[in-house]
Design an enzyme around this catalytic site. Structure first.
Site, PDB file in Angstrom:
ATOM      1  N   GLU A 109      -6.079  -5.615   4.127  1.00 14.04           N
ATOM      2  CA  GLU A 109      -6.095  -6.813   3.277  1.00 14.04           C
ATOM      3  C   GLU A 109      -7.229  -6.791   2.286  1.00 14.04           C
ATOM      4  N   THR A 166       0.823  -1.217   0.000  1.00 11.70           N
ATOM      5  CA  THR A 166       0.000   0.000   0.000  1.00 11.70           C
ATOM      6  C   THR A 166       0.851   1.258   0.000  1.00 11.70           C
ATOM      7  N   GLY A 215       2.651  -2.826   8.205  1.00 14.87           N
ATOM      8  CA  GLY A 215       2.970  -3.099   9.607  1.00 14.87           C
ATOM      9  C   GLY A 215       4.455  -3.373   9.773  1.00 14.87           C
TER      10      GLY A 215
HETATM   11  C1  LIG Z   1      -6.748 -16.655  20.085  1.00 12.88           C
HETATM   12  C2  LIG Z   1      -7.587 -15.487  20.473  1.00 12.88           C
HETATM   13  C3  LIG Z   1      -7.074 -14.175  19.942  1.00 12.88           C
HETATM   14  C4  LIG Z   1      -8.071 -13.074  20.147  1.00 12.88           C
HETATM   15  C5  LIG Z   1      -7.904 -11.914  19.189  1.00 12.88           C
HETATM   16  C6  LIG Z   1      -7.997 -12.312  17.727  1.00 12.88           C
HETATM   17  C7  LIG Z   1      -7.759 -11.219  16.685  1.00 12.88           C
HETATM   18  C8  LIG Z   1      -8.499  -9.967  16.950  1.00 12.88           C
HETATM   19  C9  LIG Z   1      -8.382  -8.960  15.853  1.00 12.88           C
HETATM   20  C10 LIG Z   1      -7.037  -8.268  15.961  1.00 12.88           C
HETATM   21  C11 LIG Z   1      -6.512  -7.662  14.707  1.00 12.88           C
HETATM   22  C12 LIG Z   1      -5.493  -6.563  14.977  1.00 12.88           C
HETATM   23  C13 LIG Z   1      -4.534  -6.359  13.878  1.00 12.88           C
HETATM   24  C14 LIG Z   1      -4.925  -5.341  12.820  1.00 12.88           C
HETATM   25  C15 LIG Z   1      -4.713  -5.848  11.420  1.00 12.88           C
HETATM   26  C16 LIG Z   1      -3.360  -6.458  11.237  1.00 12.88           C
HETATM   27  C17 LIG Z   1      -3.220  -7.198   9.956  1.00 12.88           C
HETATM   28  C18 LIG Z   1      -3.144  -6.278   8.786  1.00 12.88           C
HETATM   29  C19 LIG Z   1      -2.631  -6.986   7.555  1.00 12.88           C
HETATM   30  C20 LIG Z   1      -2.965  -6.155   6.372  1.00 12.88           C
HETATM   31  C21 LIG Z   1      -1.988  -6.349   5.257  1.00 12.88           C
HETATM   32  C22 LIG Z   1      -2.422  -5.583   4.040  1.00 12.88           C
HETATM   33  O1  LIG Z   1      -3.355  -4.827   4.076  1.00 12.88           O
HETATM   34  S1  LIG Z   1      -1.511  -5.883   2.650  1.00 12.88           S
HETATM   35  C23 LIG Z   1      -2.261  -4.956   1.402  1.00 12.88           C
HETATM   36  C24 LIG Z   1      -3.624  -5.515   1.051  1.00 12.88           C
HETATM   37  N1  LIG Z   1      -4.115  -4.841  -0.106  1.00 12.88           N
HETATM   38  C25 LIG Z   1      -5.101  -5.362  -0.841  1.00 12.88           C
HETATM   39  O2  LIG Z   1      -5.725  -6.330  -0.488  1.00 12.88           O
HETATM   40  C26 LIG Z   1      -5.411  -4.632  -2.121  1.00 12.88           C
HETATM   41  C27 LIG Z   1      -6.809  -4.929  -2.586  1.00 12.88           C
HETATM   42  N2  LIG Z   1      -6.905  -4.807  -4.024  1.00 12.88           N
HETATM   43  C28 LIG Z   1      -6.752  -5.915  -4.851  1.00 12.88           C
HETATM   44  O3  LIG Z   1      -6.564  -7.022  -4.444  1.00 12.88           O
HETATM   45  C29 LIG Z   1      -6.907  -5.664  -6.341  1.00 12.88           C
HETATM   46  O4  LIG Z   1      -6.525  -4.359  -6.670  1.00 12.88           O
HETATM   47  C30 LIG Z   1      -8.356  -5.907  -6.813  1.00 12.88           C
HETATM   48  C31 LIG Z   1      -9.331  -5.049  -6.048  1.00 12.88           C
HETATM   49  C32 LIG Z   1      -8.691  -7.365  -6.663  1.00 12.88           C
HETATM   50  C33 LIG Z   1      -8.454  -5.526  -8.273  1.00 12.88           C
HETATM   51  O5  LIG Z   1      -7.397  -6.132  -8.924  1.00 12.88           O
HETATM   52  P1  LIG Z   1      -7.261  -5.891 -10.518  1.00 12.88           P
HETATM   53  O6  LIG Z   1      -7.641  -4.509 -10.846  1.00 12.88           O
HETATM   54  O7  LIG Z   1      -5.904  -6.357 -10.907  1.00 12.88           O
HETATM   55  O8  LIG Z   1      -8.288  -6.978 -11.072  1.00 12.88           O
HETATM   56  P2  LIG Z   1      -9.741  -6.690 -11.672  1.00 12.88           P
HETATM   57  O9  LIG Z   1     -10.693  -6.230 -10.603  1.00 12.88           O
HETATM   58  O10 LIG Z   1      -9.617  -5.852 -12.892  1.00 12.88           O
HETATM   59  O11 LIG Z   1     -10.152  -8.195 -12.056  1.00 12.88           O
HETATM   60  C34 LIG Z   1      -9.462  -8.812 -13.167  1.00 12.88           C
HETATM   61  C35 LIG Z   1      -9.541 -10.306 -12.943  1.00 12.88           C
HETATM   62  O12 LIG Z   1      -8.602 -10.692 -11.932  1.00 12.88           O
HETATM   63  C36 LIG Z   1      -9.271 -11.470 -10.965  1.00 12.88           C
HETATM   64  N3  LIG Z   1      -8.570 -11.285  -9.683  1.00 12.88           N
HETATM   65  C37 LIG Z   1      -8.387 -10.120  -9.015  1.00 12.88           C
HETATM   66  N4  LIG Z   1      -7.678 -10.355  -7.907  1.00 12.88           N
HETATM   67  C38 LIG Z   1      -7.401 -11.686  -7.887  1.00 12.88           C
HETATM   68  C39 LIG Z   1      -6.697 -12.537  -6.989  1.00 12.88           C
HETATM   69  N5  LIG Z   1      -6.173 -12.072  -5.845  1.00 12.88           N
HETATM   70  N6  LIG Z   1      -6.604 -13.841  -7.280  1.00 12.88           N
HETATM   71  C40 LIG Z   1      -7.177 -14.317  -8.403  1.00 12.88           C
HETATM   72  N7  LIG Z   1      -7.865 -13.580  -9.287  1.00 12.88           N
HETATM   73  C41 LIG Z   1      -7.968 -12.267  -9.024  1.00 12.88           C
HETATM   74  C42 LIG Z   1     -10.667 -10.955 -10.935  1.00 12.88           C
HETATM   75  O13 LIG Z   1     -11.541 -11.902 -10.365  1.00 12.88           O
HETATM   76  C43 LIG Z   1     -10.909 -10.755 -12.418  1.00 12.88           C
HETATM   77  O14 LIG Z   1     -11.188 -11.998 -12.983  1.00 12.88           O
HETATM   78  P3  LIG Z   1     -12.230 -12.058 -14.240  1.00 12.88           P
HETATM   79  O15 LIG Z   1     -11.657 -11.114 -15.279  1.00 12.88           O
HETATM   80  O16 LIG Z   1     -12.205 -13.497 -14.640  1.00 12.88           O
HETATM   81  O17 LIG Z   1     -13.546 -11.596 -13.752  1.00 12.88           O
HETATM   82  C1  LIG Z   2      -4.295  -1.738  10.613  1.00 11.53           C
HETATM   83  C2  LIG Z   2      -3.857  -1.737   9.172  1.00 11.53           C
HETATM   84  C3  LIG Z   2      -2.745  -2.489   8.808  1.00 11.53           C
HETATM   85  C4  LIG Z   2      -2.315  -2.477   7.471  1.00 11.53           C
HETATM   86  N1  LIG Z   2      -1.189  -3.203   7.136  1.00 11.53           N
HETATM   87  C5  LIG Z   2      -0.757  -3.169   5.859  1.00 11.53           C
HETATM   88  C6  LIG Z   2       0.428  -3.888   5.498  1.00 11.53           C
HETATM   89  O1  LIG Z   2       1.056  -4.514   6.332  1.00 11.53           O
HETATM   90  N2  LIG Z   2       0.875  -3.821   4.209  1.00 11.53           N
HETATM   91  C7  LIG Z   2       0.200  -3.100   3.252  1.00 11.53           C
HETATM   92  O2  LIG Z   2       0.638  -3.079   2.101  1.00 11.53           O
HETATM   93  N3  LIG Z   2      -0.952  -2.417   3.552  1.00 11.53           N
HETATM   94  C8  LIG Z   2      -1.423  -2.437   4.836  1.00 11.53           C
HETATM   95  N4  LIG Z   2      -2.576  -1.756   5.158  1.00 11.53           N
HETATM   96  C9  LIG Z   2      -3.239  -0.941   4.132  1.00 11.53           C
HETATM   97  C10 LIG Z   2      -4.535  -1.571   3.647  1.00 11.53           C
HETATM   98  O3  LIG Z   2      -4.257  -2.696   2.870  1.00 11.53           O
HETATM   99  C11 LIG Z   2      -5.313  -0.514   2.859  1.00 11.53           C
HETATM  100  O4  LIG Z   2      -5.731   0.473   3.770  1.00 11.53           O
HETATM  101  C12 LIG Z   2      -6.530  -1.139   2.165  1.00 11.53           C
HETATM  102  O5  LIG Z   2      -6.086  -1.943   1.085  1.00 11.53           O
HETATM  103  C13 LIG Z   2      -7.494  -0.071   1.622  1.00 11.53           C
HETATM  104  O6  LIG Z   2      -6.833   0.813   0.750  1.00 11.53           O
HETATM  105  P1  LIG Z   2      -6.889   2.400   1.057  1.00 11.53           P
HETATM  106  O7  LIG Z   2      -6.607   2.587   2.478  1.00 11.53           O
HETATM  107  O8  LIG Z   2      -6.019   3.067   0.038  1.00 11.53           O
HETATM  108  O9  LIG Z   2      -8.396   2.793   0.822  1.00 11.53           O
HETATM  109  P2  LIG Z   2      -9.013   3.142  -0.633  1.00 11.53           P
HETATM  110  O10 LIG Z   2      -8.670   2.084  -1.592  1.00 11.53           O
HETATM  111  O11 LIG Z   2      -8.672   4.544  -0.957  1.00 11.53           O
HETATM  112  O12 LIG Z   2     -10.579   3.028  -0.304  1.00 11.53           O
HETATM  113  C14 LIG Z   2     -11.230   4.102   0.310  1.00 11.53           C
HETATM  114  C15 LIG Z   2     -12.692   3.939   0.055  1.00 11.53           C
HETATM  115  O13 LIG Z   2     -12.950   3.985  -1.350  1.00 11.53           O
HETATM  116  C16 LIG Z   2     -13.776   2.885  -1.720  1.00 11.53           C
HETATM  117  N5  LIG Z   2     -13.375   2.286  -2.992  1.00 11.53           N
HETATM  118  C17 LIG Z   2     -12.117   2.152  -3.455  1.00 11.53           C
HETATM  119  N6  LIG Z   2     -12.113   1.497  -4.620  1.00 11.53           N
HETATM  120  C18 LIG Z   2     -13.412   1.188  -4.881  1.00 11.53           C
HETATM  121  C19 LIG Z   2     -14.060   0.478  -5.927  1.00 11.53           C
HETATM  122  N7  LIG Z   2     -13.380  -0.080  -6.936  1.00 11.53           N
HETATM  123  N8  LIG Z   2     -15.411   0.337  -5.853  1.00 11.53           N
HETATM  124  C20 LIG Z   2     -16.103   0.861  -4.821  1.00 11.53           C
HETATM  125  N9  LIG Z   2     -15.537   1.531  -3.791  1.00 11.53           N
HETATM  126  C21 LIG Z   2     -14.215   1.686  -3.833  1.00 11.53           C
HETATM  127  C22 LIG Z   2     -13.510   1.837  -0.654  1.00 11.53           C
HETATM  128  O14 LIG Z   2     -14.665   1.052  -0.531  1.00 11.53           O
HETATM  129  C23 LIG Z   2     -13.178   2.602   0.572  1.00 11.53           C
HETATM  130  O15 LIG Z   2     -14.323   2.770   1.373  1.00 11.53           O
HETATM  131  C24 LIG Z   2      -3.030  -1.726   6.489  1.00 11.53           C
HETATM  132  C25 LIG Z   2      -4.157  -0.992   6.862  1.00 11.53           C
HETATM  133  C26 LIG Z   2      -4.574  -0.992   8.186  1.00 11.53           C
HETATM  134  C27 LIG Z   2      -5.794  -0.196   8.562  1.00 11.53           C
END
Ligand SMILES: CCCCCCCCCCCCCCCCCCCCCC(=O)SCCNC(=O)CCNC(=O)[C@H](O)C(C)(C)COP(=O)(O)OP(=O)(O)OC[C@H]1O[C@@H](n2cnc3c(N)ncnc32)[C@H](O)[C@@H]1OP(=O)(O)O
Ligand SMILES: Cc1cc2nc3c(=O)[nH]c(=O)nc-3n(C[C@H](O)[C@H](O)[C@H](O)COP(=O)(O)OP(=O)(O)OC[C@H]3O[C@@H](n4cnc5c(N)ncnc54)[C@H](O)[C@@H]3O)c2cc1C
Length: 572
Positions: free
Chosen positions: A335, A53, A92
């Site tokens: 995520e 991100t 993170g």
């Molecule tokens: C034991 C008890 C314990 C008690 C407590 C327990 C716990 C308590 C709770 C405690 C918690 C505390 C901790 C806080 C949190 C910490 C962790 C934080 C970690 C966070 C890490 C992060 O945050 S890390 C960054 C994550 N950032 C994303 O996540 C980006 C999203 N954004 C996308 O992922 C792509 O941008 C997006 C939208 C797909 C478009 O991608 P794009 O534009 O390239 O694709 P299109 O939409 O155009 O789609 C074109 C075609 O690709 C296909 N496709 C797309 N993706 C695909 C894929 N992955 N695999 C296969 N196919 C895929 C799709 O299905 C279409 O297929 P078709 O064409 O056939 O329809």
């Molecule tokens: C606690 C925490 C830990 C994190 N850890 C990591 C990490 O370790 N590594 C990492 O890489 N990232 C990490 N992130 C970042 C996280 O992955 C992003 O915040 C998340 O992917 C959302 O992207 P953004 O914040 O840019 O929001 P944006 O993408 O700007 O979204 C903002 C708003 O716009 C809307 N929007 C955006 N696109 C669309 C669309 N196509 N259609 C409709 N609505 C849309 C969304 O619904 C959302 O409400 C973390 C975030 C948090 C809060």
């Protein structure tokens, strides 16, 4: 996830090292590269961040601005942050903890861009933890919760890394700069699919924690008079308290079982992918995106219901509930932001619906879409029968998917471009995808309670919990089931009265059901949810340790209150 949540101390957190950085090496590195980095990561001989991100882009991965430009003359990649908004932002551990990062950057070679790929970059010295040359690092500042973890920023000023630092399991760049295509461009996203799958268990654990706290406290807390002159009852005797807590308790079990299915699915599909069979990738992406979105949203709302059910003490950090809520709220954004993830599931459903319209028999989690009859057969249904309840949820989802898809087709027939038609139907699409995931969770819950190897008396309790979860969903979304007459008003009334009966039936087992999560007090970190139930004395002890109680008269009295009082008294 919970174990990974252990931080090394204030400001230092290695959660992401375990749940994102290390799995990225496991999933995206070649065998050669694993030999170099995987053991170092597993032994925490290096600490890593997953740097994807940026300040300007989180959702739209294809819009990321960080570049990795291949220089064949030195066989190196040049990692660069060309703009302010390309600054890596949120990862993170990136700001103060990690000394390595997997950096997602747009890959350029021979003047052409090949999209986002992962690169291993050392960001701090292993000797003195100072940032490496060309790397600027820092923390992004306090957040809603999880301030034990540093979430950082990073800027790269033409930082050179060896060609071998591109994670090349799927795509490759040869020494001369030739780009070798991966079997699917989405394999670079595989770590996100894996992590979303783990969020389902995190949600289950978070909701299990919150319901453990609230149910135990609701047995300790006595309040008001149920009947004049009688002793104050446990607040869990109020039906409203049961109506608040038991559906969350049932959801915790439902999500726990859904995460078992998710883990099994991820294992089998990635196993097939290892052998080159990519056919399951689309379903895996759609399921993990939808389940992550649905379970984390229900969990965040559910934790806040539990907090409110505990009155003022629920609002205190002594309860552990505000921290749980803050963590669960993060899971709704991290995520893959929930709206965007549910739209990805909707995209898959619309595709599958079109295939079933063209006569293809659907399989997997969407098989029901081709099996469900459009015209409902109304009639007195047995609303306590699990099969009836599962069928109702599948009919609701199939109807909503069909309606959203037909709406979209209608918009396109009026001449709208597909993308515009998609956007103008996206609220319908989201609701249809939510209904689909909800029906999956209900079906999976029902199948699990019917097949899991447990004592029959335990199966009876789990069956009641599954009925409670399903009946709650039907009564909360009654309009969806009534819309085409599939359920009648009488069915909904029957569902409501069965739900009341289930609340009463679950009550005697409520404490056993939360104890079964086996969450140690050290994990719960809650005075209200203590296993020994000794809330009040520990609440008093907890309060006495408040920093404000270090001195009898706080320094703020002398600085602010005393002069203020004096000046006001002087005017009398
Ligand atoms: C034991 C008890 C314990 C008690 C407590 C327990 C716990 C308590 C709770 C405690 C918690 C505390 C901790 C806080 C949190 C910490 C962790 C934080 C970690 C966070 C890490 C992060 O945050 S890390 C960054 C994550 N950032 C994303 O996540 C980006 C999203 N954004 C996308 O992922 C792509 O941008 C997006 C939208 C797909 C478009 O991608 P794009 O534009 O390239 O694709 P299109 O939409 O155009 O789609 C074109 C075609 O690709 C296909 N496709 C797309 N993706 C695909 C894929 N992955 N695999 C296969 N196919 C895929 C799709 O299905 C279409 O297929 P078709 O064409 O056939 O329809
Ligand atoms: C606690 C925490 C830990 C994190 N850890 C990591 C990490 O370790 N590594 C990492 O890489 N990232 C990490 N992130 C970042 C996280 O992955 C992003 O915040 C998340 O992917 C959302 O992207 P953004 O914040 O840019 O929001 P944006 O993408 O700007 O979204 C903002 C708003 O716009 C809307 N929007 C955006 N696109 C669309 C669309 N196509 N259609 C409709 N609505 C849309 C969304 O619904 C959302 O409400 C973390 C975030 C948090 C809060």
């Amino acid at each position: 996830m919970a174990a990974a949540l252990q931080t090394l101390g204030g400001g230092i957190g290695i959660t992401l090292h375990w749940i994102a950085f290390t799995p990225t090496i496991e999933q995206q590195a070649t065998e050669e590269q694993k030999k170099k980095w995987l053991k170092l990561a597993q032994d925490v001989a290096i600490v890593g961040a997953y740097a994807q991100t940026e300040m300007g882009h989180g959702t739209f991965v294809r819009g990321l601005e960080t570049t990795a430009t291949y220089d064949p003359s030195t066989q190196e990649f040049v990692i660069n942050s060309p703009t302010l908004t390309s600054t890596k932002w949120w990862p993170g551990g990136l700001g103060k903890t990690a000394n390595h990062a997997t950096v997602m950057a747009q890959l350029y070679t021979r003047g052409k861009c090949y999209g986002p790929h992962n690169f291993m970059v050392q960001i701090r010295s292993l000797e003195n933890h100072q940032p490496c040359p060309g790397v600027t690092l820092g923390d992004i500042g306090p957040k809603m919760e999880s301030n034990g973890n540093d979430n950082g920023f990073a800027r790269f000023d033409h930082v050179r890394i060896p060609r071998e630092n591109m994670l090349m399991k799927f795509a490759r760049v040869e020494a001369d700069g030739t780009y070798v295509q991966p079997p699917s461009s989405k394999l670079a996203y595989s770590n996100m699919v894996y992590l979303r799958g783990t969020f389902v268990m995190s949600a289950a654990q978070a909701l299990a924690s919150a319901t453990t706290i609230a149910v135990r406290y609701s047995c300790v807390r006595r309040q008001s008079e149920m009947k004049p002159g009688e002793p104050e009852p446990q607040i869990l005797e109020y039906q409203t308290q049961q109506y608040k807590l038991f559906p969350q308790l049932a959801a915790a079990y439902a999500f726990w079982f859904a995460s078992w299915f998710m883990t099994q699915q991820h294992g089998s599909i990635t196993g097939s992918m290892e052998k080159g069979d990519m056919s399951g990738l689309a379903e895996l992406h759609a399921l993990s995106a939808g389940l992550k979105s649905y379970t984390t949203a229900v969990t965040a709302r559910g934790i806040d219901v539990c907090r409110m059910a505990c009155g003022g003490h629920g609002y205190s950090h002594a309860s552990g509930l505000p921290a749980l809520f803050g963590g669960a709220a993060a899971l709704c954004t991290a995520e893959g932001e929930n709206t965007v993830m549910m739209l990805q599931t909707a995209r898959y459903l619309v595709k599958c619906f079109a295939q079933s319209q063209a006569g293809k028999r659907l399989t997997g989690t969407v098989a029901y879409l081709s099996a469900v009859q459009p015209s409902p057969v109304a009639g007195n249904r047995n609303m306590s029968d699990l099969g009836t309840l599962v069928a109702a949820f599948q009919h609701r989802a199939a109807r909503m998917v069909r309606h959203a898809a037909m709406q979209m087709q209608g918009e396109m027939q009026k001449g709208k471009a597909r993308e515009d038609a998609w956007n103008s139907c996206s609220v319908l699409l989201i609701k249809a995808a939510e209904a689909h995931v909800h029906s999956f969770v209900v079906r999976n819950f029902a199948e699990t309670v019917q097949t899991v190897e447990v004592d029959e008396s335990v199966r009876a309790v789990l069956t009641s919990l599954c009925q409670l979860y399903s009946l709650y969903g039907i009564t909360e979304h009654a309009g969806d089931f009534l819309k085409d007459g599939y359920l009648t008003g009488r069915d909904i009334d029957a569902a409501s009265s069965h739900l009341s009966a289930m609340l009463a039936r679950v009550r005697p087992d409520a404490v056993a059901l939360v104890d079964a999560f086996d969450l140690h007090d050290k994990i719960l970190r809650s005075v209200l949810g203590r296993y020994d139930g000794r809330v009040y004395e520990h609440l008093y002890e907890w309060a006495k340790k408040s920093p404000l109680n270090k001195s009898e008269v706080h320094e703020s009295y002398y600085k602010y209150l005393q002069p203020f009082l004096k000046s006001n008294r002087a005017k009398l």
